[in-house]
Design a protein around this motif. Structure first.
Motif, PDB file in Angstrom:
ATOM      1  N   TYR A 116       0.828  -1.198   0.000  1.00  0.00           N
ATOM      2  CA  TYR A 116       0.000   0.000   0.000  1.00  0.00           C
ATOM      3  C   TYR A 116       0.866   1.252   0.000  1.00  0.00           C
ATOM      4  N   TYR A 117       0.262   2.355  -0.408  1.00  0.00           N
ATOM      5  CA  TYR A 117       1.014   3.605  -0.511  1.00  0.00           C
ATOM      6  C   TYR A 117       0.111   4.786  -0.175  1.00  0.00           C
ATOM      7  N   LEU A 118       0.756   5.901   0.152  1.00  0.00           N
ATOM      8  CA  LEU A 118       0.066   7.179   0.348  1.00  0.00           C
ATOM      9  C   LEU A 118       0.773   8.222  -0.492  1.00  0.00           C
ATOM     10  N   LYS A 119      -0.020   8.959  -1.271  1.00  0.00           N
ATOM     11  CA  LYS A 119       0.498  10.096  -2.026  1.00  0.00           C
ATOM     12  C   LYS A 119      -0.140  11.368  -1.474  1.00  0.00           C
ATOM     13  N   VAL A 120       0.676  12.415  -1.347  1.00  0.00           N
ATOM     14  CA  VAL A 120       0.178  13.743  -1.011  1.00  0.00           C
ATOM     15  C   VAL A 120       0.572  14.647  -2.168  1.00  0.00           C
ATOM     16  N   ASN A 121      -0.425  15.242  -2.791  1.00  0.00           N
ATOM     17  CA  ASN A 121      -0.205  16.091  -3.972  1.00  0.00           C
ATOM     18  C   ASN A 121       0.594  15.350  -5.051  1.00  0.00           C
ATOM     19  N   ARG A 122       0.207  14.097  -5.271  1.00  0.00           N
ATOM     20  CA  ARG A 122       0.773  13.206  -6.295  1.00  0.00           C
ATOM     21  C   ARG A 122       2.198  12.743  -6.023  1.00  0.00           C
ATOM     22  N   ASN A 123       2.752  13.080  -4.875  1.00  0.00           N
ATOM     23  CA  ASN A 123       4.092  12.613  -4.490  1.00  0.00           C
ATOM     24  C   ASN A 123       3.957  11.482  -3.477  1.00  0.00           C
ATOM     25  N   ILE A 169      -5.029  22.773   3.781  1.00  0.00           N
ATOM     26  CA  ILE A 169      -6.215  22.868   2.931  1.00  0.00           C
ATOM     27  C   ILE A 169      -5.749  22.930   1.480  1.00  0.00           C
ATOM     28  N   GLY A 170      -6.378  22.130   0.645  1.00  0.00           N
ATOM     29  CA  GLY A 170      -6.006  22.047  -0.767  1.00  0.00           C
ATOM     30  C   GLY A 170      -5.156  20.833  -1.095  1.00  0.00           C
ATOM     31  N   ASP A 171      -4.579  20.163  -0.080  1.00  0.00           N
ATOM     32  CA  ASP A 171      -3.786  18.955  -0.337  1.00  0.00           C
ATOM     33  C   ASP A 171      -4.669  17.861  -0.920  1.00  0.00           C
ATOM     34  N   ARG A 172      -4.101  17.128  -1.878  1.00  0.00           N
ATOM     35  CA  ARG A 172      -4.789  15.974  -2.459  1.00  0.00           C
ATOM     36  C   ARG A 172      -4.160  14.715  -1.885  1.00  0.00           C
ATOM     37  N   LEU A 173      -4.992  13.832  -1.339  1.00  0.00           N
ATOM     38  CA  LEU A 173      -4.523  12.569  -0.766  1.00  0.00           C
ATOM     39  C   LEU A 173      -4.996  11.423  -1.647  1.00  0.00           C
ATOM     40  N   GLN A 174      -4.074  10.525  -1.955  1.00  0.00           N
ATOM     41  CA  GLN A 174      -4.393   9.330  -2.734  1.00  0.00           C
ATOM     42  C   GLN A 174      -3.764   8.137  -2.017  1.00  0.00           C
ATOM     43  N   MET A 175      -4.510   7.071  -1.945  1.00  0.00           N
ATOM     44  CA  MET A 175      -3.991   5.879  -1.300  1.00  0.00           C
ATOM     45  C   MET A 175      -4.404   4.663  -2.106  1.00  0.00           C
ATOM     46  N   GLY A 176      -3.474   3.714  -2.233  1.00  0.00           N
ATOM     47  CA  GLY A 176      -3.758   2.538  -3.034  1.00  0.00           C
ATOM     48  C   GLY A 176      -3.303   1.257  -2.385  1.00  0.00           C
ATOM     49  N   ASN A 178      -1.981  -2.673  -3.596  1.00  0.00           N
ATOM     50  CA  ASN A 178      -1.526  -3.545  -4.677  1.00  0.00           C
ATOM     51  C   ASN A 178      -1.616  -2.872  -6.045  1.00  0.00           C
ATOM     52  N   GLY A 179      -1.165  -1.610  -6.096  1.00  0.00           N
ATOM     53  CA  GLY A 179      -1.092  -0.870  -7.342  1.00  0.00           C
ATOM     54  C   GLY A 179      -2.384  -0.228  -7.809  1.00  0.00           C
ATOM     55  N   LYS A 180      -3.468  -0.416  -7.082  1.00  0.00           N
ATOM     56  CA  LYS A 180      -4.770   0.121  -7.476  1.00  0.00           C
ATOM     57  C   LYS A 180      -5.162   1.257  -6.526  1.00  0.00           C
ATOM     58  N   CYS A 181      -5.424   2.429  -7.063  1.00  0.00           N
ATOM     59  CA  CYS A 181      -5.809   3.580  -6.238  1.00  0.00           C
ATOM     60  C   CYS A 181      -7.229   3.373  -5.709  1.00  0.00           C
ATOM     61  N   LEU A 182      -7.391   3.385  -4.375  1.00  0.00           N
ATOM     62  CA  LEU A 182      -8.693   3.167  -3.763  1.00  0.00           C
ATOM     63  C   LEU A 182      -9.251   4.409  -3.069  1.00  0.00           C
ATOM     64  N   LEU A 183      -8.379   5.348  -2.745  1.00  0.00           N
ATOM     65  CA  LEU A 183      -8.800   6.612  -2.127  1.00  0.00           C
ATOM     66  C   LEU A 183      -8.209   7.765  -2.923  1.00  0.00           C
ATOM     67  N   ASP A 184      -9.012   8.793  -3.158  1.00  0.00           N
ATOM     68  CA  ASP A 184      -8.539   9.978  -3.884  1.00  0.00           C
ATOM     69  C   ASP A 184      -9.463  11.128  -3.508  1.00  0.00           C
ATOM     70  N   PHE A 185      -8.981  12.019  -2.628  1.00  0.00           N
ATOM     71  CA  PHE A 185      -9.815  13.120  -2.158  1.00  0.00           C
ATOM     72  C   PHE A 185      -8.941  14.286  -1.714  1.00  0.00           C
ATOM     73  N   TYR A 186      -9.573  15.388  -1.356  1.00  0.00           N
ATOM     74  CA  TYR A 186      -8.871  16.611  -0.980  1.00  0.00           C
ATOM     75  C   TYR A 186      -9.118  16.972   0.478  1.00  0.00           C
ATOM     76  N   VAL A 187      -8.186  17.756   1.027  1.00  0.00           N
ATOM     77  CA  VAL A 187      -8.389  18.391   2.320  1.00  0.00           C
ATOM     78  C   VAL A 187      -9.028  19.736   2.011  1.00  0.00           C
ATOM     79  N   ARG A 188     -10.162  20.006   2.597  1.00  0.00           N
ATOM     80  CA  ARG A 188     -10.889  21.274   2.342  1.00  0.00           C
ATOM     81  C   ARG A 188     -10.893  22.155   3.573  1.00  0.00           C
TER      82      ARG A 188
END
Length: 188
Positions: A116-123, A169-176, A178-188
């Motif tokens: 699993y992984y966590l991306k913040v602002n695509r990093n 605020i404005g950060d984009r969080l993505q989490m996956g 086994n290579g599949k992105c399952l979470l993709d949302f923003y901090v508002r």
């Protein structure tokens, strides 16, 4: 339904906390920065879903009590947590407030690979595997069953010693998983 959450200290020792259903952030909804804190951090986690009723079982039988896996992010109100710690008060509210535990869709799981992984602002800021957890999933589920009756639909947030600080605020969080992105949302 309850969320059984593993919490780790800097020595990778585990404690268990129970969080109410109100903490779930579902449907890939955005996370809203709480008004009661100035700083927020998050912890990426593997999440298991209970499929069987049980209490007090050993790690050897733990895998029989869950059959779905997903990913989640637990949010921490850092300013509030620090204030409570300074006053010698319990700080559970700093991580159990409404919508403080993001949850992905769950997928069927019979064991095996769980990268699993966590991306913040695509990093990518975190990459891990279930094998890297200080307390493996079976031990965690078993320990939780020693304290609490496991019910169908309960969620096990497996914890992680890694904590990403400084969400804005404005950060984009993505989490996956086994290579599949399952979470993709923003901090508002």
């Amino acid at each position: 339904m309850k969320l059984l959450c593993a919490e780790y200290n800097s020595s990778e020792e585990m404690a268990l906390s129970v969080v109410g259903y109100n903490a779930l952030l579902r449907n890939i909804n955005d996370f809203y920065f709480p008004a009661f804190t100035q700083e927020v951090s998050c912890v990426p986690q593997l999440v298991l879903k209970a499929c069987k009723l049980g209490k007090g079982f050993t790690g050897r039988f733990a895998s029989r009590y869950y059959n779905e896996i997903g990913v989640g992010i637990r949010f921490y109100a850092d300013t509030l947590e620090q204030t409570l710690k300074t006053r010698g008060l319990p700080c559970g509210v700093a991580s159990s407030f409404d919508e403080s535990a993001a949850l992905s869709v769950m997928e069927s799981y019979t064991g095996g690979n769980a990268d699993y992984y966590l991306k913040v602002n695509r990093n990518i800021v975190f990459e891990g595997n279930a094998c890297d957890l200080p307390v493996n999933m079976e031990q965690f589920v078993s320990q939780a069953s020693g304290y609490y009756m496991i019910k169908i639909g309960d969620f096990f947030y497996c914890g992680n010693p890694f904590r990403y600080k400084g969400l804005k605020i404005g950060d984009r969080l993505q989490m996956g998983l086994n290579g599949k992105c399952l979470l993709d949302f923003y901090v508002r």
